[in-house]
Scaffold this active site. Structure first.
Site, PDB file in Angstrom:
ATOM      1  CG  ASP A  12      -1.870  -1.191   1.210  1.00 13.25           C
ATOM      2  OD1 ASP A  12      -2.208  -1.677   0.116  1.00 13.25           O
ATOM      3  OD2 ASP A  12      -2.229  -1.659   2.304  1.00 13.25           O
ATOM      4  CE  LYS A  15       2.373  -2.510  -4.307  1.00 17.20           C
ATOM      5  NZ  LYS A  15       2.067  -2.114  -2.924  1.00 17.20           N
ATOM      6  N   GLY A  39      -4.577  -4.339  -3.778  1.00 12.05           N
ATOM      7  CA  GLY A  39      -5.555  -3.301  -4.088  1.00 12.05           C
ATOM      8  C   GLY A  39      -4.769  -2.075  -4.495  1.00 12.05           C
ATOM      9  CG  HIS A  40      -2.055  -2.196  -6.998  1.00 11.08           C
ATOM     10  ND1 HIS A  40      -1.239  -2.880  -7.851  1.00 11.08           N
ATOM     11  CD2 HIS A  40      -1.739  -2.644  -5.750  1.00 11.08           C
ATOM     12  CE1 HIS A  40      -0.463  -3.706  -7.154  1.00 11.08           C
ATOM     13  NE2 HIS A  40      -0.753  -3.585  -5.885  1.00 11.08           N
ATOM     14  CD  GLN A 221       0.730  -8.884  -2.410  1.00 13.31           C
ATOM     15  OE1 GLN A 221       1.411  -9.561  -3.166  1.00 13.31           O
ATOM     16  NE2 GLN A 221      -0.526  -8.606  -2.693  1.00 13.31           N
ATOM     17  CB  THR A 236       1.652 -12.188   0.825  1.00 14.73           C
ATOM     18  OG1 THR A 236       0.584 -12.742   0.039  1.00 14.73           O
ATOM     19  CG2 THR A 236       2.832 -11.815  -0.067  1.00 14.73           C
TER      20      THR A 236
END
Ligand code: GDP
Ligand code: IMO
Ligand code: MG
Length: 425
Positions: A12, A15, A39-40, A221, A236
């Site tokens: 987060d 990116k 989530g981008h 990530q 992850t």
């Protein structure tokens, strides 16, 4: 040359915004790992788009995007995302490639992920990421290419389910309601829709490169969530470091090019695990509100803390970061003096290097040094437009990390940044 964008913290970092910006100068944007745990967020002309699987170059109409073999793909999420973009008039027909070697996230992966979280939470996104990668590595996975061989697809799913059901039973889910026929049918229902997009991504990138096209590799990530190099087991299930850009897409490491690390001007983390520079509730809340720090995938409040230069130095090493982008500098305006973590103290001893042992990291107390704060600012388009202390804050980060400062982001919208270097040059 080509370039890879990699998160230098716990994800987060911004990116998506940076990839959208750099994509304007590339012909290809390709994701190399992760899945819809990502989530981008892109904000273009005031309109917000959150992408979970489709690369963040997609809003640049000239750019071709690819989902590499290193990803795990939830077909429902992918097709929903494709529909949403098509609904906005974006023609994806020859702009989106999907590797046949990418693995599928199936309902039993999500069920396992959630059942495990109920028992022993590490704060996953609950999207089935870990179990899908487990099946890949244990050679029991189902891949995008299997969608076009219904017999093989069916056989693989049927062979796997009894074992998964036993595992779920062990986890207290005696009636998980998994139906092999329904799972197979739902996969096959996507096959024809996806067929025109499924292609050898590595070959396409190789050919593109030969004709002088530029490729931007998009990480998901961040380095500290990497399965090998992150805060294991609070990580992850994929390699998030830039090295994965090669094996996750099917081109050699020499094709990856410049490594650009994205970092927030402070630090956040979602889910459990060590976070030495984490702030206590009240101060964290102030940063969370100022930065809108709520997960783009799960909506969870992000844990917040000060910039951690020890962890960042480590990220520079494991990801080979050459240039940095500092995002969300605007958020720190008006905060007063800004502590940054320059070392850790562990059991009364000062350490300057990031400890590989998570137990040591768990006990690490941050050694904080104050950097002068700066007032709120708006509309900066060059370093000279920034308050002097804001400029020295970002320049100081690059100096400590011994990397070049490529871009400073000062707002969520496309264009709200100041560029100092071209990563492709
Ligand atoms: P990603 O996962 O690394 O792409 O980052 P996310 O999209 O999950 O989270 C970054 C959040 O910060 C999003 O809401 C972005 O719109 C926002 N953002 C990105 N850059 C900036 C910036 O420079 N300033 C501010 N205020 N917000 C930003
Ligand atoms: P982007 O690409 C922040 C975190 C989860 C959890 C851990 C494992 O938007 O930066 P998983 O579902 O992957 O098995 O969860 O990793 N996590 C992220 N945190 N940003 C992300 O992606 C993340 N993807 C996973 O919160 O702690
Ligand atoms: Mg995100």
């Amino acid at each position: 040359m080509n370039a890879v964008v990699v998160g230098a913290q716990w994800g987060d970092e911004g990116k998506g915004k940076v990839v959208d910006r750099y994509a304007a100068r590339a012909q290809w944007v390709v994701r190399y790992q992760g899945g819809n745990n990502a989530g981008h967020t892109l904000v273009v002309n005031g309109e917000k788009t959150i992408l979970h699987l489709i690369p963040s170059g997609i809003l640049n109409p000239e750019v071709r995007c690819a989902i590499g073999n290193g990803l795990v793909v939830d077909l429902d999420v992918l097709t929903r995302e494709m529909d949403a973009l098509a609904g906005r008039g974006l023609d994806l027909s020859d702009r989106l490639l999907i590797s046949p070697a990418a693995h599928l996230i199936l309902p039993h992966h999500r069920a396992l992920d959630r059942a495990r979280e109920r028992k022993d939470a590490i704060g996953t996104t609950g999207r089935g990421i870990g179990p899908a990668y487990e099946d890949k590595v244990s050679r029991r996975g189902v891949r995008v290419g299997d969608l076009f061989n219904p017999d093989r697809l069916g056989a693989r799913i049927r062979a796997r389910l009894p074992e998964v059901e036993a595992q779920l039973g062990f986890l207290g889910e005696s009636d998980p309601g998994l139906d092999a026929d329904a799972i197979i049918e739902s996969c096959l229902a996507h096959a024809e829709r996806l067929r025109p997009h499924v292609a050898d991504v590595g070959e396409a990138l190789w050919q593109a490169q030969k004709t002088g096209e530029r490729i931007l590799f998009e990480g998901a990530q961040g380095v500290l969530l990497d399965i090998d190099h992150g805060t294991y087991p609070y990580v992850t299930s994929s390699n998030t470091v830039s090295g994965q850009a090669s094996s996750g897409t099917g081109v050699g490491p020499n094709a990856v090019g410049r490594v650009v690390g994205i970092l927030k001007a402070y630090c956040t983390r979602v889910g459990s695990g060590p976070f030495p520079s984490e702030l206590r509730a009240e101060e964290a809340e102030r940063l969370r509100q100022a930065g809108g720090e709520f997960g783009a995938t799960t909506g969870r409040p992000r844990r917040c803390g000060w910039l951690d230069l020890v962890a960042l130095r480590y990220a520079v090493r494991v990801a080979g970061i050459q240039q940095i982008v500092v995002t969300k500098l605007d958020v720190l305006g008006g905060f007063g003096d800004l502590p940054v973590c320059t070392a850790y103290e562990v059991d009364g001893r000062r350490i300057d290097n990031y400890p590989e042992d998570p137990d040591v990291l768990e006990r690490a107390v941050p050694v904080l040094e104050n950097r002068p704060g700066f007032p709120r600012f708006e509309g900066a388009r060059s370093l000279d437009d920034l308050p002097a202390e804001a400029r020295s804050y970002v320049e100081g980060i690059a100096q400590v990390l011994e990397v070049d400062l490529a871009l400073v982001s000062v707002g969520p919208g496309r264009g709200e940044d100041l560029e100092l270097m071209d990563p492709f040059a």
